[in-house]
Enzyme design. Structure first.
Site, short mmCIF file in Angstrom:
data_model
loop_
_atom_site.label_atom_id
_atom_site.label_comp_id
_atom_site.label_asym_id
_atom_site.label_seq_id
_atom_site.Cartn_x
_atom_site.Cartn_y
_atom_site.Cartn_z
N GLU A 176 -19.40 40.82 72.63
CA GLU A 176 -18.49 39.68 72.48
C GLU A 176 -17.06 40.14 72.70
O GLU A 176 -16.64 41.18 72.21
CB GLU A 176 -18.62 39.08 71.08
N TYR A 177 -16.30 39.32 73.45
CA TYR A 177 -14.89 39.57 73.69
C TYR A 177 -14.09 38.32 73.31
O TYR A 177 -14.61 37.20 73.35
CB TYR A 177 -14.62 39.90 75.15
N PRO B 21 -7.14 37.89 74.75
CA PRO B 21 -5.90 38.38 74.14
C PRO B 21 -4.79 37.35 74.27
O PRO B 21 -4.85 36.44 75.10
CB PRO B 21 -5.57 39.64 74.96
N TRP C 128 -13.77 31.16 71.93
CA TRP C 128 -12.98 29.96 72.20
C TRP C 128 -12.05 29.71 71.02
O TRP C 128 -12.49 29.70 69.87
CB TRP C 128 -13.93 28.78 72.38
N HIS D 193 -18.23 30.59 74.76
CA HIS D 193 -18.17 29.81 73.52
C HIS D 193 -17.48 28.49 73.80
O HIS D 193 -16.57 28.40 74.62
CB HIS D 193 -17.36 30.55 72.45
N ARG E 268 -19.49 24.12 66.24
CA ARG E 268 -18.66 23.05 65.70
C ARG E 268 -17.20 23.46 65.71
O ARG E 268 -16.31 22.68 66.03
CB ARG E 268 -19.08 22.71 64.25
N ASP F 114 -14.05 24.94 63.31
CA ASP F 114 -13.64 24.54 61.98
C ASP F 114 -12.42 23.65 62.05
O ASP F 114 -11.55 23.83 62.89
CB ASP F 114 -13.34 25.76 61.12
N TYR G 296 -26.31 31.35 60.23
CA TYR G 296 -25.53 31.91 59.12
C TYR G 296 -26.46 32.51 58.06
O TYR G 296 -26.88 31.82 57.13
CB TYR G 296 -24.64 30.83 58.51
N HIS H 255 -22.91 29.15 55.68
CA HIS H 255 -21.64 28.86 56.34
C HIS H 255 -20.51 28.95 55.33
O HIS H 255 -20.66 28.58 54.17
CB HIS H 255 -21.69 27.46 56.96
#
Length: 647
Positions: free
Chosen positions: A21-22, A25, A53, A81, A111, A113, A153, A157
């Site tokens: 995963e990245y 920046p 994202w 994402h 979703r 947050d 999760y 969550h």
């Protein structure tokens, strides 16, 4: 190619797999260097990668560009994402269209947050309330084109305090029934807890791939921040192992590698065959983990390739299997690896191995936020209101900052926790600043050659010496800005500073024509109705008639027009190592932080009803105040910066 098809291939071959995963920046320089880093890490042969994202689509351009480059230039199977909270349908449509245009077939539907700390916020588009809404929408619009992943999760969550574990798994199953193909889990450190959760998922009928999220510990502060934010359980043995080494950054990283490798080996022993590694945009620890587990050869070893690209497995079999391949070759399951530890630009894989969040090198791929939330209060509204009450005057704000410095409240909107131990050395100075309405959000004392094991300022390996230039970062009221600029500009040749408003005005003495700088200061004085008092009193009345220091300083120009030089304000000298500079201040990083620092005022403002005294106060402060970053470059002078700022 779809991720589930690649997983099926690995399963048929009896081979484990892993993915990376990245995150995008904050700076274009960091993004450019991340492209290089991803190209080099391609030789580690990940089955796929994911690109995160930002909340509300804040990283739309960089995430789509990062995903497209990884897919089309580096040939890596990429999963983008996509969050739906605070995203209108048009932006979701644009993101999906960009992904398809780049040949991306994999989306992680989240979703996202609601803005953290916001008691009063409005959902932008009722189409998207939960991740399942996004899953359904993608299926409706694109049919079977995209392979869709969703989040799992294992420890619940972070926002679902009143939902049972079985209910949480039930919601996960509903997302899969709505069209999701695989599950990526949130990070965890309790392997036994994950295995219990996975077993519960299977018992409730979830049969798709479940890929555990593994995040190597890169630093103690980052580890605490992420585990607190996501409410991740920290096993007692992990906490005990970190306690004696928390001030030695290298030992923490070494332990992070050891722990991640141990977790993967334990999961392999339990039958798990896939692992999603959160790289935090760093590479050395990831490579070392894969080497330790045996997924790749050591970088010091060589291997003959049979005319195959480096990202394709050329051998069959895994340890302990009885395939048709030569099982006498114990390394036959390894991915081929041609490792180039130095980039074309001459930077090694570990040139930025000790990132320091927003204080680090803005050119580093790891520069910026690590949690993806961007500007946020990082605390639940109820707790925020308990700590910060309902301020109605600038004096109330000053009192909150003083209480934080004195340890009476644990957190401010700009902080990640209580003041660091080194703050003790300058506590009285910080209190004086905040009592005068100069609100400090970052600082450090001057240090000249203290031991790296010093309990207050030490860091890094034992046997070294650490150095610091004194600096302070603070919000300054509109009636005080011109006087502050004037004294910083004229009081000492050792001072360098940046100052910026929310609206984009910037003034600095770090570079540029001196006469032009003096003209800017004169304009600033004029905008503030003459030379204001330098008393720094916090008793200013905040009204619409108050003059706002918004003279047209330096605008625009992009990163190419920014100051080229970097000012290292913390460095360490250690046996057998290059000089390490974990804390750097430069214009590009200051401006990236400026945007977030002012956005936090808005986040705080949203705790209160629109039109309330607290909301109006915070709104006007965020609009009128300036952010200053001040460095005293003589690291031998303990008091120089304070004699000037508090003059």
């Amino acid at each position: 190619m779809k991720i589930v098809d690649k997983i099926a291939q690995k399963s048929a071959e009896g081979k484990p797999f892993y993915s990376f995963e990245y995150f995008p920046p904050k700076t274009t320089q960091g993004l450019s260097n991340l492209f290089d880093r991803i190209g080099r890490m391609q030789t580690l042969s990940p089955t796929f990668i994911t690109c995160t994202w930002g909340a509300g689509g804040s990283t739309f351009d960089k995430t789509t560009e990062l995903s497209a480059v990884a897919q089309t230039v580096h040939g890596l199977e990429t999963c983008m994402h996509l969050t739906c909270t605070n995203m209108d349908r048009g932006k979701v449509d644009d993101a999906l269209a960009e992904a398809k245009k780049a040949g991306i077939q994999n989306i992680l539907a989240l979703r996202g947050d609601p803005p953290r700390g916001q008691e009063y916020w409005t959902q932008i588009d009722d189409t998207f309330v939960h991740a399942i809404d996004l899953v359904r929408y993608i299926r409706q619009q694109y049919g079977d084109y995209f392979c869709i992943g969703v989040a799992g999760y294992p420890e619940g969550h972070m926002d679902s305090t009143e939902i049972t574990g079985d209910q949480e798994i039930g919601y996960l199953k509903e997302k899969i029934e709505a069209g999701a193909d695989f599950v990526l889990t949130q990070l965890f450190y309790d392997v036994d807890g994950f295995l219990v959760w996975e077993k519960q998922c299977r018992a409730l009928g979830i049969t798709c791939p479940i890929i555990p999220g593994i995040m190597p510990i890169q630093s103690c502060n980052g580890f605490r921040r992420i585990t607190n934010l996501a409410k991740i359980r920290v096993p007692a043995d992990v906490a005990a192992a970190l306690e004696p080494i928390q001030s030695d950054d290298q030992k923490v990283k070494d332990y992070g590698v050891e722990l991640a490798a141990k977790m993967i080996q334990q999961l392999l022993g339990a039958g798990t065959t896939g692992f999603h590694i959160c790289t935090l945009n760093l590479e050395k620890s990831v490579r070392l983990i894969l080497e330790r587990v045996g997924f790749v050869r050591s970088a010091t070893q060589t291997r003959k390739l049979v005319n195959a690209p480096t990202h394709v497995n050329t051998d069959e079999g895994v340890p302990g299997t009885t395939s048709g391949s030569d099982t006498t070759n114990k390394d036959s399951y390894l991915n081929p690896l041609i490792w180039k530890p130095t980039e074309v630009q001459g930077r090694s894989e570990s040139w930025d191995d000790f990132p320091n969040g927003r204080w680090g090198d803005a050119r580093s791929p790891a520069f910026g936020d690590l949690d993806g939330y961007g500007a946020s209060l990082k605390v639940e509204p109820r707790k925020a209101l308990e700590m910060w009450k309902r301020p109605t005057s600038a004096d109330d704000i000053s009192n909150l900052f003083v209480e934080f410095i004195q340890g009476k409240i644990p957190l401010l909107p700009w902080s990640e926790g209580s003041p660091l131990p080194e703050t003790v050395a300058i506590q009285s100075r910080l209190v004086s600043c905040n009592e005068r309405g100069l609100w400090t959000v970052g600082s450090q004392p001057a240090v000249s050659g203290k031991s790296s094991t010093d309990p207050l300022v030490g860091w890094g390996p034992k046997g070294g010496y650490v150095y610091q230039k004194a600096f302070v970062e603070l919000f300054v009221g509109p009636n005080e800005v011109a006087a502050m600029v004037q004294k910083l500009r004229t009081s000492s040749p050792w001072i360098t500073f940046f100052a910026a408003s929310r609206d984009g005005e910037v003034v600095t003495n770090a570079a540029g024509d001196v006469l032009e700088e003096q003209r800017m200061i004169a304009e600033l004085k004029k905008a503030c109705n003459g030379t204001p008092s330098s008393s720094g009193s916090s008793k200013t009345t905040l009204s619409q008639e108050m003059p706002v220091c918004a003279a047209p300083f330096t605008k625009g120009g992009g990163e190419d027009a920014l100051v080229e030089g970097s000012n290292a304000v913390t460095w360490g000298v250690f046996p057998g190592k290059e000089i390490i500079q974990p804390t750097v201040i430069e214009k590009v990083s200051f401006l990236a932080w400026r945007d977030e620092a002012f956005e936090i005022w808005r986040e705080w403002e949203h705790l209160y009803p629109r039109g309330s005294p607290s909301q109006k106060l915070l709104h006007q402060i965020g609009h009128d105040y300036w952010l200053f970053n001040v460095v005293h470059n003589d690291f031998r002078d303990d008091n120089g910066i304070w004699d000037i700022v508090l003059a």
